[in-house]
Design an enzyme around this catalytic site. Sequence first.
Site, PDB file in Angstrom:
ATOM      1  N   PHE A 169     -43.624  -2.622  12.178  1.00 53.23           N
ATOM      2  CA  PHE A 169     -42.919  -2.032  13.320  1.00 53.23           C
ATOM      3  C   PHE A 169     -41.624  -2.808  13.555  1.00 53.23           C
ATOM      4  O   PHE A 169     -41.583  -3.772  14.317  1.00 53.23           O
ATOM      5  CB  PHE A 169     -43.804  -2.077  14.566  1.00 53.23           C
ATOM      6  CG  PHE A 169     -45.148  -1.431  14.378  1.00 53.23           C
ATOM      7  CD1 PHE A 169     -45.250  -0.082  14.083  1.00 53.23           C
ATOM      8  CD2 PHE A 169     -46.315  -2.181  14.484  1.00 53.23           C
ATOM      9  CE1 PHE A 169     -46.494   0.522  13.912  1.00 53.23           C
ATOM     10  CE2 PHE A 169     -47.564  -1.587  14.323  1.00 53.23           C
ATOM     11  CZ  PHE A 169     -47.650  -0.238  14.030  1.00 53.23           C
ATOM     12  N   CYS A 224     -32.466  -9.842  16.155  1.00 53.81           N
ATOM     13  CA  CYS A 224     -32.638  -9.405  14.768  1.00 53.81           C
ATOM     14  C   CYS A 224     -31.292  -9.186  14.080  1.00 53.81           C
ATOM     15  O   CYS A 224     -30.477  -8.399  14.548  1.00 53.81           O
ATOM     16  CB  CYS A 224     -33.450  -8.107  14.756  1.00 53.81           C
ATOM     17  SG  CYS A 224     -33.569  -7.340  13.133  1.00 53.81           S
ATOM     18  N   TYR A 243     -34.873 -15.928   4.910  1.00 56.66           N
ATOM     19  CA  TYR A 243     -36.263 -15.590   5.212  1.00 56.66           C
ATOM     20  C   TYR A 243     -37.187 -16.014   4.065  1.00 56.66           C
ATOM     21  O   TYR A 243     -38.312 -16.465   4.298  1.00 56.66           O
ATOM     22  CB  TYR A 243     -36.410 -14.091   5.463  1.00 56.66           C
ATOM     23  CG  TYR A 243     -35.870 -13.640   6.781  1.00 56.66           C
ATOM     24  CD1 TYR A 243     -36.683 -13.591   7.912  1.00 56.66           C
ATOM     25  CD2 TYR A 243     -34.538 -13.264   6.933  1.00 56.66           C
ATOM     26  CE1 TYR A 243     -36.190 -13.172   9.140  1.00 56.66           C
ATOM     27  CE2 TYR A 243     -34.031 -12.852   8.156  1.00 56.66           C
ATOM     28  CZ  TYR A 243     -34.859 -12.804   9.252  1.00 56.66           C
ATOM     29  OH  TYR A 243     -34.371 -12.398  10.464  1.00 56.66           O
TER      30      TYR A 243
END
Length: 324
Positions: A130, A60, A197
């Site tokens: 999450f 990430c 993204y």
Amino acid sequence: MINTDTISRDASSQSDISKMKPSNDGSFNRAASSFRQTVAPDGRFKPEAGRYHLYVSYACPWATRTLIMRSLKGLQDIIPVTVVSPRMGVHGWPFGDVDVFPGADPDPLYKSRHIKDLYLKADPAYSGRFTVPVLWDTKYQTIVNNESSEIIRIFNTAFNDLLPPQRAQLDFYPEALRKEIDALNEWIYPNINNGVYRAGFATTQEAYEKAVVEVFEALDKVEKILQDKDYLVRNQLTEADIRLWVTIIRFDPVYVGHFKCNFRTIRSGYPAINTWMKKLYWKNDAFKSATNFDHIKTHYYWSHPQINANRIVPLGPIPNIEPL
């Protein structure tokens, strides 16, 4: 231990990225982070060695920001870290004992199976996604912050009194440069960090084309800024470099192919950006040690079946990053 009642709740819409709902026009809109507390001597969360725990994924980019700042500031002995597996499935990010992967760890605090267990421990009614990074407080057993841009600023100053002077004096968001740093962040984040993204997760041709054009227009601007410079702001390493770098290091290995950001590669299309990226990687261990290309490529190509249905992870580019 984690409360099994929270684990049994169906939270798949929060953890399964394939269930992500795009906007009506097919564009991708990232939800804001939910836990936004800070660490301060006069607050609930006071700076103490060993009290906080950082949960991250090497894959990430947002989590990698926090690893870089943690290393630059010398916080390794003050804030321990746990790395999840890069294979994010229907339950979200798994720990290394649930999904065994080189470099992934089990949860040392609660034997959690997935990152979602921590969120539901902090707030059983939590309804957001999450995500990592997670800055966890072991005293109150809750999440302090899950917004990377805020965590890196916490790391930049909050623990200075616990650090040796040579580390405490390092400031990657100095008062004198904040206007310049903020001005860069204002357009680099939406158009590059999140722009890739927006291109990759677009579900219509129009949304994709708008996003990918904006990505490369912004990269063109960065290329001009970095001409004959080692850093973005006044030739001094700042958070602006950290925030941008985590996207650029992933660009050729992932975003060119997986997210269809293929106008140009960094290595062949942006010589100034490429040199800046390589210098930080090869000359500053805080950047290199936070980078794991196996985790990066596996995560993107394995975890997004709506984009890559067969979960085939490419071997290239070769090399992942060029030598200086």
